[in-house]
Design a protein around this motif. Structure first.
Motif, mmCIF file in Angstrom:
data_model
loop_
_atom_site.group_PDB
_atom_site.id
_atom_site.type_symbol
_atom_site.label_atom_id
_atom_site.label_comp_id
_atom_site.label_asym_id
_atom_site.label_seq_id
_atom_site.Cartn_x
_atom_site.Cartn_y
_atom_site.Cartn_z
ATOM 1 N N PRO A 1 60.802 -46.933 6.112
ATOM 2 C CA PRO A 1 59.752 -47.412 6.610
ATOM 3 C C PRO A 1 59.079 -48.524 5.623
ATOM 4 N N ASP A 2 58.975 -47.974 4.307
ATOM 5 C CA ASP A 2 58.339 -48.499 3.297
ATOM 6 C C ASP A 2 58.839 -49.655 2.617
ATOM 7 N N GLU A 3 60.190 -49.924 2.928
ATOM 8 C CA GLU A 3 60.997 -50.961 2.313
ATOM 9 C C GLU A 3 61.408 -51.977 3.334
ATOM 10 N N VAL A 4 61.175 -51.885 4.481
ATOM 11 C CA VAL A 4 61.555 -52.827 5.344
ATOM 12 C C VAL A 4 61.157 -54.201 4.874
ATOM 13 N N THR A 5 60.038 -54.473 4.810
ATOM 14 C CA THR A 5 59.508 -55.793 4.486
ATOM 15 C C THR A 5 60.155 -56.575 3.256
ATOM 16 N N GLU A 6 60.091 -55.634 2.315
ATOM 17 C CA GLU A 6 60.610 -55.819 0.775
ATOM 18 C C GLU A 6 62.077 -56.095 0.855
ATOM 19 N N VAL A 7 62.924 -55.337 1.354
ATOM 20 C CA VAL A 7 64.392 -55.433 1.250
ATOM 21 C C VAL A 7 64.933 -55.954 2.352
ATOM 22 N N LEU A 8 64.837 -55.435 3.399
ATOM 23 C CA LEU A 8 65.292 -55.944 4.682
ATOM 24 C C LEU A 8 65.003 -57.448 4.963
ATOM 25 N N PHE A 9 63.792 -57.637 5.074
ATOM 26 C CA PHE A 9 63.320 -59.007 5.146
ATOM 27 C C PHE A 9 64.054 -60.094 4.347
ATOM 28 N N ASP A 10 63.907 -59.993 3.215
ATOM 29 C CA ASP A 10 64.470 -61.045 2.191
ATOM 30 C C ASP A 10 66.040 -61.337 2.651
ATOM 31 N N LEU A 11 66.717 -60.028 2.885
ATOM 32 C CA LEU A 11 68.100 -59.924 3.174
ATOM 33 C C LEU A 11 68.348 -60.972 4.446
ATOM 34 N N ALA A 12 67.377 -60.632 5.545
ATOM 35 C CA ALA A 12 67.691 -61.232 6.750
ATOM 36 C C ALA A 12 67.267 -62.808 6.722
ATOM 37 N N VAL A 13 66.328 -63.202 5.703
ATOM 38 C CA VAL A 13 65.970 -64.473 5.329
ATOM 39 C C VAL A 13 67.419 -65.229 5.190
ATOM 40 N N LYS A 14 68.114 -64.827 4.160
ATOM 41 C CA LYS A 14 69.287 -65.295 3.398
ATOM 42 C C LYS A 14 70.370 -65.325 4.616
ATOM 43 N N HIS A 15 70.626 -64.395 5.599
ATOM 44 C CA HIS A 15 71.513 -64.599 6.623
ATOM 45 C C HIS A 15 71.326 -65.604 7.481
ATOM 46 N N VAL A 16 69.935 -65.902 8.022
ATOM 47 C CA VAL A 16 69.524 -66.798 9.175
ATOM 48 C C VAL A 16 69.546 -68.194 8.513
ATOM 49 N N ARG A 17 69.075 -68.170 6.974
ATOM 50 C CA ARG A 17 69.417 -69.543 6.542
ATOM 51 C C ARG A 17 70.912 -70.180 6.517
ATOM 52 N N ALA A 18 71.740 -69.056 6.155
ATOM 53 C CA ALA A 18 73.128 -69.345 5.966
ATOM 54 C C ALA A 18 73.732 -69.785 7.291
ATOM 55 N N ALA A 19 73.447 -69.144 8.391
ATOM 56 C CA ALA A 19 73.719 -69.430 9.572
ATOM 57 C C ALA A 19 73.153 -70.523 10.499
ATOM 58 N N SER A 20 71.895 -70.958 9.660
ATOM 59 C CA SER A 20 71.088 -72.029 10.476
ATOM 60 C C SER A 20 70.600 -71.541 11.677
ATOM 61 N N VAL A 21 70.816 -70.458 12.416
ATOM 62 C CA VAL A 21 70.202 -69.895 13.344
ATOM 63 C C VAL A 21 69.962 -68.334 13.379
ATOM 64 N N GLY A 22 69.199 -67.598 14.043
ATOM 65 C CA GLY A 22 69.078 -66.186 13.621
ATOM 66 C C GLY A 22 68.810 -65.779 15.343
ATOM 67 N N SER A 23 69.213 -64.415 15.506
ATOM 68 C CA SER A 23 68.994 -63.717 16.620
ATOM 69 C C SER A 23 68.968 -62.174 16.285
ATOM 70 N N ALA A 24 68.605 -61.358 17.142
ATOM 71 C CA ALA A 24 68.684 -60.192 16.861
ATOM 72 C C ALA A 24 69.962 -59.475 16.859
ATOM 73 N N SER A 25 70.883 -60.124 17.573
ATOM 74 C CA SER A 25 72.489 -59.628 17.616
ATOM 75 C C SER A 25 73.057 -59.939 16.436
ATOM 76 N N LEU A 26 72.675 -61.313 15.614
ATOM 77 C CA LEU A 26 73.199 -61.733 14.433
ATOM 78 C C LEU A 26 72.830 -60.936 13.302
ATOM 79 N N LEU A 27 71.531 -60.401 13.311
ATOM 80 C CA LEU A 27 71.102 -59.541 12.378
ATOM 81 C C LEU A 27 71.736 -58.065 12.448
ATOM 82 N N GLN A 28 72.088 -57.653 13.730
ATOM 83 C CA GLN A 28 72.650 -56.427 13.826
ATOM 84 C C GLN A 28 74.140 -56.541 13.488
ATOM 85 N N LYS A 29 74.828 -57.401 13.597
ATOM 86 C CA LYS A 29 75.992 -57.825 13.110
ATOM 87 C C LYS A 29 76.243 -57.917 11.310
#
Length: 365
Positions: free
Chosen positions: A13-41
């Motif tokens: 809980p205390d690291e969701v925004t610090e670690v996961l958020f930065d990692l999620a940003v990289k994934h959606v920037r690389a894919a140019s699109v984002g969705s809950a299913s993309l993050l899940q995969k």
């Protein structure tokens, strides 16, 4: 050197925004699109955590919703253009517009234009709506002027058409009905100024006396003003063949002019409106044709218009007595005057109903 944690290990809980958020940003920037299913995969997350992370990306503006990308797999979103490292910044270009001044109601005069009534052929639903408008105006703002476009009375008995013998002795009774009709208008708006012009049907009485008994023209009882009690009702009627000038640039008249009422140009809606505008090169409104229409023309950068404001007579009754199929429209007009500028609007009546300034008026029966 500490070992780098995986995404699953970082799901605290205390690291969701610090670690996961930065990692999620990289994934959606690389894919140019984002969705809950993309993050899940990509991040091997559970659906609940992926959905929470996805909502956070939208909330912080990393993802911008684009409904055109929705598909059967779920919602899809474009990456916000300002967050992409490899994309040019896209900005909407807003139009440069002039400031709009909204005039106060006290500066705008409202005029109710009542076209051909042809009493006793008055349309009951049409006149009921007019009386309701006078008693209960939109926004409870009283009218500044009522204008009668002529042909208030039909004068069937002195027309050149073949008359029904049973109605030849009804002229006085029908004139009294018209008097009662005008009285109802006055009672519905006791303080409003009423102006009127003479129509071609009002001229039938004068022409009949001139042809058959010219000596009777001097009798006061034979005048339209006396028969309809216009002075008592406070109704001012302009002289025959004279338009009423609402402003120096806006004519209100029964037909087109002293020598031509435009009838031969009125086979279809707005034909007379076009004729009148091109004849006078000024804005205005007329009746006579019983058709509702508008004609606009732009010349030298200025747009002018002329209105035909329909009629308020019962087409079925007229057809019975005159043996004609009437291609007429039930309508009236409203004018908004701001100093010397006039904006006109046609109000059609369909099945006993019309809408004026957002308020619906419906005549039952």
């Amino acid at each position: 050197m500490p070992k780098r944690r995986t995404a699953e290990e970082a799901e605290q809980p205390d690291e969701v925004t610090e670690v996961l958020f930065d990692l999620a940003v990289k994934h959606v920037r690389a894919a140019s699109v984002g969705s809950a299913s993309l993050l899940q995969k990509k991040m091997k997350l559970g659906f609940v955590r992926a959905s929470r992370l996805f909502d956070l990306l939208v909330e912080r503006g990393v993802l911008a919703q684009d409904v055109t990308l929705c598909d059967h797999k779920g919602r899809r979103f474009l990456v916000a253009s300002g967050e992409r490292d490899d994309a040019p910044v896209e900005r909407p270009i807003r139009p440069i517009l002039p400031a709009v001044e909204i005039a106060k109601d006290s500066h705008t005069k409202r005029i109710l234009g009542i076209p051909d009534l042809h009493s006793p052929y008055v349309d009951p639903q049409g006149i009921a709506i007019i009386l309701a408008l006078l008693k209960h105006p939109p926004h409870d703002k009283p009218w500044d002027l009522i204008f009668l476009f002529g042909d208030i009375h039909d004068f069937y008995q002195v027309s050149h058409f073949d008359q029904n013998p049973e109605r030849l002795n009804d002229l006085q009774q029908e004139l009294d009905q018209t008097w009662g009709l005008l009285l109802s208008i006055r009672e519905a708006a006791p303080r409003v100024k009423i102006e009127a012009v003479v129509g071609n049907h009002e001229g039938r009485l004068d022409r009949c006396i001139t042809r058959n008994a010219p000596a009777l023209k001097s009798l006061r009882t034979n005048s339209l003003k006396t028969q309809l009690h216009l002075d008592e009702l406070g109704i001012h009627m302009s002289p025959p063949k004279k338009p009423f000038m609402l402003t120096p640039n806006f004519r209100m008249t029964h037909g087109a002019g002293p020598n031509d009422d435009g009838c031969k140009y009125s086979q279809f809606s707005a034909y007379s409106a076009r004729y009148n505008l091109e004849k006078f090169w000024a804005r205005g409104c007329s009746a006579h044709t019983h058709r509702a229409g508008a004609y606009f023309r732009t010349h030298s950068g200025q747009t002018d218009y002329w209105l035909e404001c329909g009629c308020l007579c019962d087409r079925a009754k007229v057809s019975d007595d005159y043996a004609t199929e009437a291609n007429w429209q039930s309508a009236f007009a409203i004018f908004y005057q701001i100093e010397d500028r006039v904006h006109g609007s046609l109000i059609p009546i369909e099945q006993g109903e019309c809408v004026v300034e957002g308020k619906t008026y419906h005549a039952k029966g």
